[in-house]
Enzyme design. Sequence first.
Site, PDB file in Angstrom:
ATOM      1  N   GLU A  20       0.835  -1.197   0.000  1.00  0.00           N
ATOM      2  CA  GLU A  20       0.000   0.000   0.000  1.00  0.00           C
ATOM      3  C   GLU A  20       0.871   1.249   0.000  1.00  0.00           C
ATOM      4  O   GLU A  20       1.837   1.344   0.751  1.00  0.00           O
ATOM      5  CB  GLU A  20      -0.934  -0.001   1.224  1.00  0.00           C
ATOM      6  CG  GLU A  20      -1.697   1.285   1.464  1.00  0.00           C
ATOM      7  CD  GLU A  20      -2.545   1.723   0.274  1.00  0.00           C
ATOM      8  OE1 GLU A  20      -2.539   2.930  -0.020  1.00  0.00           O
ATOM      9  OE2 GLU A  20      -3.199   0.858  -0.350  1.00  0.00           O
ATOM     10  N   ARG A  24     -17.804   3.297   4.291  1.00  0.00           N
ATOM     11  CA  ARG A  24     -16.597   2.713   3.695  1.00  0.00           C
ATOM     12  C   ARG A  24     -15.541   2.408   4.765  1.00  0.00           C
ATOM     13  O   ARG A  24     -14.873   1.369   4.727  1.00  0.00           O
ATOM     14  CB  ARG A  24     -16.012   3.660   2.648  1.00  0.00           C
ATOM     15  CG  ARG A  24     -14.744   3.137   1.984  1.00  0.00           C
ATOM     16  CD  ARG A  24     -14.215   4.126   0.963  1.00  0.00           C
ATOM     17  NE  ARG A  24     -15.106   4.204  -0.183  1.00  0.00           N
ATOM     18  CZ  ARG A  24     -15.022   3.422  -1.254  1.00  0.00           C
ATOM     19  NH1 ARG A  24     -14.102   2.469  -1.305  1.00  0.00           N
ATOM     20  NH2 ARG A  24     -15.852   3.566  -2.265  1.00  0.00           N
ATOM     21  N   TYR A  31     -28.711   7.611   2.055  1.00  0.00           N
ATOM     22  CA  TYR A  31     -29.126   6.393   2.755  1.00  0.00           C
ATOM     23  C   TYR A  31     -28.427   6.344   4.111  1.00  0.00           C
ATOM     24  O   TYR A  31     -27.370   6.948   4.308  1.00  0.00           O
ATOM     25  CB  TYR A  31     -28.796   5.142   1.933  1.00  0.00           C
ATOM     26  CG  TYR A  31     -27.413   5.084   1.342  1.00  0.00           C
ATOM     27  CD1 TYR A  31     -26.303   4.698   2.107  1.00  0.00           C
ATOM     28  CD2 TYR A  31     -27.189   5.418   0.003  1.00  0.00           C
ATOM     29  CE1 TYR A  31     -25.038   4.636   1.564  1.00  0.00           C
ATOM     30  CE2 TYR A  31     -25.920   5.365  -0.552  1.00  0.00           C
ATOM     31  CZ  TYR A  31     -24.848   4.973   0.235  1.00  0.00           C
ATOM     32  OH  TYR A  31     -23.594   4.915  -0.308  1.00  0.00           O
ATOM     33  N   ASP A  42     -11.218  -0.814 -10.044  1.00  0.00           N
ATOM     34  CA  ASP A  42     -10.949   0.429 -10.758  1.00  0.00           C
ATOM     35  C   ASP A  42      -9.618   0.403 -11.498  1.00  0.00           C
ATOM     36  O   ASP A  42      -9.437   1.145 -12.466  1.00  0.00           O
ATOM     37  CB  ASP A  42     -10.955   1.612  -9.789  1.00  0.00           C
ATOM     38  CG  ASP A  42     -12.361   2.031  -9.385  1.00  0.00           C
ATOM     39  OD1 ASP A  42     -13.325   1.545 -10.007  1.00  0.00           O
ATOM     40  OD2 ASP A  42     -12.495   2.845  -8.452  1.00  0.00           O
TER      41      ASP A  42
END
Length: 395
Positions: A33, A107, A220, A296
């Site tokens: 990462e 998330r 939401y 992605d």
Amino acid sequence: MSKLSIAVVGAGIGGLTAALALARQGHTVTLVERRTGFSEVGAGLQLSPNASRILIRLGLGPALRRVATEPERVVVRAIRSGKPIGEVALGAFMRERFEAPYWVVHRADLQTILLDAVRSEPSIRLVMGRAVESVESDPSQAALTWISAGGARETITADLIVGADGVWSKVRQQLGDGTQPTYRGYIAWRATLDRSAAPAKLAGDETGLWLGPQGHVVHYPIAGGRLVNVVAIERNPAPVDGWAAPGRREDLLARYASAAPALRELLAQPQEWLRWSLFDHPAERLAKGRIALLGDAAHPVLPFLAQGAAMAIEEAATLASLLREARSDIPQILSAYERQRLGRAAQVQKEARTNGRIYHAGALIAFGRDRVMRHLGSEGMTKRYDWLYGFRTPE
């Protein structure tokens, strides 16, 4: 089963899921990462049944149920008048039809659950603060070179490398695709607010979708129902920089000056808004040699079908399934992975672009759109996506 050494580049939702799924198959994984730490970048995301069933199968169901919300329906309204246009059945209907829930979740909550699971796997090595410099593949092995924050360069070898490093993927360039993603003329604004601060008619256990010619709004409940996630889309010819560019609430309200009172009240509540630009890129290559892409990194998709995270999760599961036995040639396995995923990814991208045009249609097309929604009814609107939500990987 042959144990493989696998390097996964990018520890977002797709990379974390891939690392976990591959480790559960018995492989050793190095998860690389670029960031030096994890933050709560982003707000809500939707986990439709094609994604939630995979996460449940990975053993994450109990943890997700504690933080996710399961809306009963999507209520579609006209931005100006606030009048209902139609509904999409979620909740029990979705769960019974697809044998998995339609969840909405913060998330950061999903990231934390995945990260905890990854850190509990002894066969996963998580390496932070490393920027990928190059990725190479030859018939016998793949090689990944990274640079640390201090400037130190290191090269590791692996049986294969998985690029899950997002829209501006460094790994994708190594597959010979040097073209840049295309800005599609939309900017998304995101914010969260306490559910108690939302207008009463918009604070229920449902998803709201407001449609208009210049943009649309989705909201939401997330964080176990404590917060409301709001995303507002505006047409704009110029993109903004990065994934979290500050936005002035006054500017957003000016964009939605003619919106229905309840929607304007909702948009006025958050004090801080962040913006990002919407890009996509044709799904053309997902694998070459011993290198594969997912999510992605392979095919950025517009959010108008709420499938960005789901596609990455699907691909992580598909790749792990194909590598379960790992008895055949790795490039052949990755070629099979590309064949399985390429058409579906292209279909999702196409449907997302189509939804963008339908959501923002002018008066004539919007009239026909609204009639179709009413004719289909809430369950009919859900059944239109059997092809999408019914996806399953081999057990």
